[in-house]
Design an enzyme around this catalytic site. Structure first.
Site, PDB file in Angstrom:
ATOM      1  N   ASP A  39      40.521  41.429  31.647  1.00  0.00           N
ATOM      2  CA  ASP A  39      39.587  40.300  31.665  1.00  0.00           C
ATOM      3  C   ASP A  39      38.864  40.112  30.336  1.00  0.00           C
ATOM      4  O   ASP A  39      38.225  39.081  30.121  1.00  0.00           O
ATOM      5  CB  ASP A  39      38.548  40.484  32.777  1.00  0.00           C
ATOM      6  CG  ASP A  39      39.122  40.193  34.150  1.00  0.00           C
ATOM      7  OD1 ASP A  39      40.115  39.446  34.224  1.00  0.00           O
ATOM      8  OD2 ASP A  39      38.587  40.722  35.145  1.00  0.00           O
ATOM      9  N   SER A  43      47.687  45.353  39.177  1.00  0.00           N
ATOM     10  CA  SER A  43      46.673  44.379  39.584  1.00  0.00           C
ATOM     11  C   SER A  43      45.704  45.030  40.550  1.00  0.00           C
ATOM     12  O   SER A  43      46.084  45.440  41.652  1.00  0.00           O
ATOM     13  CB  SER A  43      47.320  43.150  40.245  1.00  0.00           C
ATOM     14  OG  SER A  43      46.330  42.334  40.842  1.00  0.00           O
ATOM     15  N   SER A  91      32.876  42.515  40.076  1.00  0.00           N
ATOM     16  CA  SER A  91      33.821  43.196  40.961  1.00  0.00           C
ATOM     17  C   SER A  91      33.096  44.034  42.006  1.00  0.00           C
ATOM     18  O   SER A  91      33.449  44.031  43.196  1.00  0.00           O
ATOM     19  CB  SER A  91      34.755  44.094  40.143  1.00  0.00           C
ATOM     20  OG  SER A  91      35.550  43.339  39.266  1.00  0.00           O
TER      21      SER A  91
END
Length: 747
Positions: free
Chosen positions: A627, A479, A334
């Site tokens: 995740d 999100s 990320s």
């Protein structure tokens, strides 16, 4: 009838094949078909007497015909392998003959000229005609060079027309596939443009360069000291001059367009050298180097480009062992993505250390190179970004291909919505099936003009020069990707843009924006950004990825005798759900040497084996571990009692439906796992062994590798190629600490 004929007819294959023209391509096709017993008889025709004398003794054909009429009489398939400019004469003769129901195909490297010639000769293009082009060759030519393996691991492009008979197309496809070729279909006009750029132009340059150097007075010295690169590049100048003359004349328009584009770019390079513009030169060279490496890697795994080079990667994970040692997992994906994005939009030079060199992050890097940003590296995790400022991106030359990276596509959609140029975002087959409506809808509300594919899926077509207007947006589902997308769009909107989260999500974008000097206001669940500021280049040290570390946290927790230290792991408060959940289950996890690096909290994490218990996973932890759930499901399977997950419906639209796929795999291993609409119920128990499907989802493949530590038998994990997208070197690193996972050897 010979034994070979009997085999052919028994297999239901073609009776008679006529090859018109027995050069390298025609001869290799004929010899391959003959030796593979794909037809009853191979008959050749060639006007060259020497070829006629050699073809039969060399085993290229069964017999040679004395005329074109004799060759095609009674043929089931006619292959035209003559030079492009000689094609019309042969076609005119064929049009006057009774060809019965024969299928006609060709091997010409320009399709437009051939199809036009067919239409002129026959009055229209017959349904039995299948235009074809094998992408294979050699410096050698003539029937003596015929090689049965010439087409193996090479593409053959067929360009069927609207009226092409499907049975004729299938027959031609099957013959090429039987010779080891990968058959693909392409629109005729696209074929000529693509081949002009990738084949015809390089040949033209090679011929020209060798001719230029050979004409110089010092040519002997030039060629004497030519290095391997010169020999490699100019090898194709040894190709058949007559054939290439015909190709350039037949594909004149497309070749000239490619040549003009190349000439313009060459002029720009000349100007950069003359003016001493080091940045421009570096930009061209780094873009070219990385583009070749990046697309070679990605395209080698796409079935419509190089399927013969595509490895089917499966894992075998064997039971037993404990997990011990000290390791550092790859950099946070990320943060790696965002470092490239914000570094490119910053003013000045940004230095990145610890960049994750996986395919997803590289896809983002390549996208910005395509938009004119000069980026050096990556080399051992080090990347140098020459920022262009918020308004310095350039229109990419074509669609931006981001492979399997949902992060790249969703975040880029927000950023691109604010640009002055049009853009298209595409991805691989997996990404093309993932929903993008969650970013498209709010971006449209801001004024962006975005078109998606069927059911809101990629590709995304984003029109430039949209006048974005800031807004307050309450996300219906937590999100980080949607939030980041809208914040990036907010950089270009008039007025403030606020995003309100229903639950906390990772805040790397907000932290990094602040690190680049861009003000961000965070008020509880609300994040606000305003336009009018700038990003200033800085240094970024990417910590180890907690999502990658999660596999080893669970591994050490479930395997008796384990004691593992994970170094320099990012422990961002919005990412530590996996630690919180494992601790709630009874995990023995200690954070050591906590510190802050570049605005991100970091620690070394020590994990020891512990007896885990099933829990009802707190809903507030779900966004913080979204995740990591595939491997947390493995922890639940090894725990005593029942584990229940709710509020995780997002897992159904990840790289796979992670709830269903994990439930299927756990059930295969003998664990009771019941999927629900937004979660799963798992009863801990003894895992057995068996074959599980990862459905191309890298996290599922790695999760079941960890499961082997507590299984009774081997676990065979299928479709693991995408592990490289998020965790390069996973198998080697896992093996080094005691997880007995290996690549399955190809049969």
């Amino acid at each position: 009838m010979s034994n070979r004929d009997q085999l052919s007819y028994a297999a239901g294959t073609i009776g008679r094949v006529a090859i018109i023209g027995l050069g390298l391509i025609g001869g290799s096709f004929a010899k391959g078909v003959r030796e593979a017993n794909l037809c009853g008889e191979v008959i050749g025709y060639d006007p060259d007497p020497l070829t006629c004398n050699l073809a039969v003794p060399l085993g290229v054909v069964d017999s040679m015909a004395g005329s074109l009429e004799e060759a095609v009489s009674g043929a089931d398939l006619i292959m035209l392998a003559v030079p492009i400019l000689a094609m019309e004469k042969v076609l005119t003769q064929l049009a006057e003959l009774d060809l019965g129901s024969a299928v006609i195909t060709d091997v010409g490297s320009t399709k437009g000229a051939v199809v036009e010639a067919v239409a002129r000769a026959f009055g229209q293009v017959p349904a039995c005609f299948v235009p074809g082009h094998p992408i294979a060759g050699s410096e050698r030519s003539g029937v003596e060079a015929a090689n049965t393996t010439l087409f193996q691991r090479h593409k053959v492009i067929l360009t069927p027309l609207e009226q092409t008979d499907p049975q004729a197309l299938a027959k031609v496809s099957e013959l090429w596939q039987a010779l080891g070729a990968d058959v693909e279909h392409m629109a005729l006009a696209d074929h000529d443009e693509v081949l002009a750029a990738t084949s015809h132009l390089p040949h033209l340059l090679a011929f020209s360069l060798v001719d230029t150097l050979a004409s110089r007075s010092e040519n002997l010295e030039i060629f004497r000291y030519a290095a391997g690169g010169f020999r490699d590049f100019t090898r194709i100048a040894a190709s058949d001059p007559t054939m290439w003359r015909d190709i350039f004349l037949a594909n004149q328009g497309a070749v000239l367009r490619s040549l003009d584009a190349f000439t313009r770019d060459l002029d720009r390079l000349r100007s950069a050298i003359e003016e001493g513009d080091a940045k421009a030169l570096l930009g061209v060279f780094t873009r070219a180097k990385s583009a070749r490496e990046h697309f070679s890697n990605i395209l080698a795994r796409r079935a419509y480009v190089e399927p013969m080079q595509t490895q089917i990667v499966n894992f075998i994970a064997s039971p037993g062992g404990c997990v011990q040692g000290t390791i550092r997992v790859p950099g946070d994906k990320s943060i790696s993505h965002r470092s490239i994005m914000l570094g490119s939009l910053a003013e000045g030079i940004t230095q990145v250390e610890g960049f994750l060199e996986g395919e997803d992050s590289l896809a983002t890097l390549q996208a910005f190179r395509d938009m004119g940003v000069v980026i050096e590296g990556p080399h051992h995790g080090r990347v140098t970004i020459n920022g262009v400022g918020l308004h310095g991106l350039q229109a990419p030359p074509g669609p931006l291909y981001v492979g399997n990276s949902g992060t790249s596509m969703r975040l880029l959609s927000g950023l691109l919505a604010g640009q002055q140029f049009d853009s298209v975002l595409t991805g691989d087959i997996s990404l093309s099936n993932r929903p993008m409506g969650r970013v498209a809808k709010p971006l449209r509300e801001m004024g962006a003009r975005i078109e998606t594919g069927e059911d809101g899926r990629p590709p995304l077509h984003i029109q430039g020069d949209s006048r974005l207007v800031g807004m307050d947006y309450s996300m219906p589902m937590a999100s980080a990707q949607v939030k980041s997308c809208l914040l990036l769009a907010g950089l270009y909107a008039s007025g403030s843009t606020s995003v309100i989260e229903p639950a906390p999500t990772r805040d790397h974008t907000e932290r990094m924006l602040k690190g680049f000097g861009y003000p961000v206001l965070v008020e509880g669940a609300k994040v606000t950004i305003e336009p009018g500021h700038k990003l200033t280049a800085c240094k970024i040290d990417v910590p180890a990825d907690i999502s990658s570390a999660a596999f080893f946290m669970v591994a050490a927790s479930i395997a008796e005798g384990s004691n593992l230290l994970l170094e320099h792991v990012g422990i961002n408060p919005t990412r530590i759900g996996v630690i919180n959940i494992l601790r709630e289950m009874g995990g023995d996890i200690t954070l050591e040497s906590e510190r802050e690096v570049g605005g991100e909290p970091v620690a070394d994490i020590r994990i020891r084996h512990a007896a885990l218990k099933g829990i009802d996973i707190p809903v507030d932890q779900v966004p913080l571990a979204i995740d990591e759930f595939p491997v947390l499901f493995i922890a639940a399977a090894c725990a005593e009692g029942r584990t229940i997950l709710r509020g995780a419906e997002e897992l159904r639209v990840k790289e796979s439906d992670r709830i269903q796929v994990m439930a299927d795999g756990l059930q295969t291993l003998g664990i009771h796992a019941e999927p629900t609409h937004d979660g799963i119920v798992i009863d801990g128990g003894q895992m057995q062994g068996g074959a599980v499907e990862s459905h191309g989802d890298h996290r599922i493949a790695m999760a079941f590798s960890v499961a082997s530590l507590r299984a009774l038998h081997d676990i065979h994990i299928n479709d693991c190629a995408n592990v490289a997208t998020s965790f390069p070197g996973f198998v080697e690193l896992a093996s080094s600490v005691g997880i007995m996972v290996r690549l399955e050897e190809s049969a």
